[in-house]
Write a protein that holds these residues in place. Structure first.
Motif, short mmCIF file in Angstrom:
data_model
loop_
_atom_site.label_atom_id
_atom_site.label_comp_id
_atom_site.label_asym_id
_atom_site.label_seq_id
_atom_site.Cartn_x
_atom_site.Cartn_y
_atom_site.Cartn_z
N THR A 135 31.72 39.14 36.45
CA THR A 135 32.39 39.26 37.75
C THR A 135 33.62 40.15 37.67
OG1 THR A 135 31.63 37.04 38.38
CG2 THR A 135 33.49 37.95 39.62
N ALA A 136 34.40 39.97 36.60
CA ALA A 136 35.59 40.81 36.41
C ALA A 136 35.21 42.27 36.26
CB ALA A 136 36.36 40.33 35.19
N LEU A 137 34.11 42.51 35.57
CA LEU A 137 33.64 43.88 35.37
C LEU A 137 33.18 44.49 36.69
CD1 LEU A 137 33.00 46.02 33.16
CD2 LEU A 137 30.71 45.02 33.03
N ILE A 195 38.27 32.11 39.03
CA ILE A 195 39.00 32.39 37.79
C ILE A 195 39.43 33.86 37.75
CG2 ILE A 195 38.76 32.56 35.28
CD1 ILE A 195 36.93 30.08 35.44
N VAL A 196 38.52 34.75 38.14
CA VAL A 196 38.83 36.19 38.12
C VAL A 196 39.95 36.52 39.10
CG1 VAL A 196 37.93 38.48 38.64
CG2 VAL A 196 36.56 36.88 37.29
N LEU A 197 39.88 35.97 40.32
CA LEU A 197 40.91 36.25 41.32
C LEU A 197 42.24 35.61 40.94
CD1 LEU A 197 38.91 35.95 44.67
CD2 LEU A 197 39.62 38.03 43.46
N ARG A 207 36.33 46.31 37.40
CA ARG A 207 36.07 47.22 36.29
C ARG A 207 36.91 46.86 35.05
NH1 ARG A 207 32.65 47.94 39.47
NH2 ARG A 207 31.80 49.89 40.28
N HIS A 208 37.13 45.57 34.83
CA HIS A 208 37.89 45.13 33.66
C HIS A 208 37.06 45.36 32.39
CE1 HIS A 208 40.81 42.20 35.89
NE2 HIS A 208 40.91 43.45 36.27
N ALA A 268 48.82 29.54 33.15
CA ALA A 268 48.18 30.14 31.98
C ALA A 268 47.59 31.50 32.31
CB ALA A 268 47.09 29.22 31.44
N GLN A 269 47.07 31.67 33.53
CA GLN A 269 46.43 32.93 33.86
C GLN A 269 47.42 34.05 34.18
OE1 GLN A 269 42.40 31.42 35.97
NE2 GLN A 269 42.51 33.56 35.30
N ARG A 270 48.69 33.73 34.09
CA ARG A 270 49.72 34.78 34.06
C ARG A 270 49.80 35.37 32.66
NH1 ARG A 270 53.78 33.83 38.29
NH2 ARG A 270 55.35 34.74 36.92
N ARG A 271 49.17 34.69 31.67
CA ARG A 271 49.36 35.03 30.27
C ARG A 271 48.06 35.31 29.51
NH1 ARG A 271 52.97 31.76 32.39
NH2 ARG A 271 55.16 31.92 31.73
N THR A 272 46.93 35.00 30.09
CA THR A 272 45.66 35.22 29.40
C THR A 272 44.62 35.71 30.40
OG1 THR A 272 44.11 34.26 27.79
CG2 THR A 272 44.68 32.89 29.69
N SER A 273 43.50 36.19 29.88
CA SER A 273 42.49 36.81 30.73
C SER A 273 41.56 35.79 31.36
CB SER A 273 41.65 37.79 29.89
OG SER A 273 40.83 37.07 28.98
N ALA A 274 40.84 36.25 32.38
CA ALA A 274 39.86 35.39 33.04
C ALA A 274 38.74 34.99 32.08
CB ALA A 274 39.27 36.13 34.25
#
Length: 296
Positions: free
Chosen positions: A103-105, A155-157, A109-110, A222-228
């Motif tokens: 989804t992130a991709l 999670i991605v958003l 385009r992550h 946490a999602q300020r600091r790690t990826s989806a």
């Protein structure tokens, strides 16, 4: 540190599994979820006074949208569970681990690190081992897959919006949106009533305060600091903790294949984020587990 916090959140969700299972046998599920998120909203509200003003129109829309996705995920998962097997539901929900980086991709385009992809593959294999992949209803499986996709998008958003806004204010908006959604469903079903008994109230208080208000606040932080992708991998540990606490509190047994699946999931998390190894070893080292028995 962020990944460790997310793993601890999944431990909280795992320990509440037995409580919720007992409570929803007495009290309707969507009414339970409505009251649960009402408690979560009331818990966060005193700390959010003054902070909500920091949310602009975009922030409010983000918070309500994230809460709506959360409610949609719960609703689709529950509707699917009533039509398919528990094992299919558990495995397909766990596919959120795969759907999140995809989804992130697609949306943003992550680029996904190779170590994260390896972790995703290992976690998916572990989930398959843990669930047994029993065949279920095609309609039910499709509904559960829709729920897993809703969780992945959430999670991605969250990764996109969490760095821009106050964590408490954004989480409160998310809880309010989930509360409104579940209340509407419970009212439409005619299920909403005052809960009775400690079994229900105990589960509501624990899930409302710790498994909702605190847990989703930690996710936002946490999602300020790690990826989806790493967030989804951490959440893959939820069935591991559910099995662990089912074993300790309810006499459930996973069997050799199930415990092997738990181990593969944890390896996938560590491969994706080696700094989690110490925390996982600390958590796992407190328990001595039997490899025999049956799952819930």
């Amino acid at each position: 540190m962020a990944l460790v916090a997310l793993i601890l959140v999944t431990a909280v969700w795992g320990v509440t599994f037995v409580q919720v299972k007992d409570a929803v046998e007495i009290y309707p599920l969507f009414a339970f979820l409505a009251v649960r998120f009402a408690i979560a909203t009331v818990t966060l509200a005193p700390f959010a006074v003054g902070r909500v003003r920091t949310l602009d129109r975009r922030g409010l829309a983000a918070g309500f949208g994230l809460g709506g996705l959360l409610a949609l995920g719960y609703a689709l998962q529950t509707a699917g569970l009533s039509r398919t097997t528990v094992s299919s539901t558990g495995f397909i929900t766990g596919l959120c681990v795969v759907l999140t980086p995809v989804t992130a991709l697609v949306l943003f385009r992550h680029r996904i690190a190779l170590s994260a992809w390896v972790g995703v593959v290992l976690a998916t294999i572990g989930l398959a081992m843990l669930s047994g992949i029993e065949a279920g209803s095609a309609v039910g499986d499709a509904l559960v897959l829709g729920g897993a996709l809703a969780y992945a998008v959430q999670i991605v958003l969250m990764e996109r919006y969490a760095p821009d806004y106050d964590a408490v204010a954004l989480t409160l908006a998310e809880m309010i949106a989930a509360l409104v959604g579940f209340t509407a469903i419970a009212l439409a079903l005619g299920d909403l009533s005052v809960p009775h008994g400690w079994t229900v109230w105990g589960a509501l208080l624990v899930t409302g305060v710790f498994a909702s208000a605190l847990a989703f606040l930690i996710q936002t932080w946490a999602q300020r600091r790690t990826s989806a992708t790493r967030t989804a991998l951490a959440f893959a540990a939820e069935p591991v903790f559910a099995g662990l606490f089912g074993y300790l509190l309810a006499g459930d047994r996973l069997g050799a294949l199930g415990w092997g699946g738990c181990a593969v999931i944890l390896v996938g998390i560590v491969v994706s984020e080696p700094s989690a190894a110490r925390a996982l070893a600390s958590l796992g080292g407190r328990f001595r587990l039997s490899p025999t028995g049956r799952s819930n």
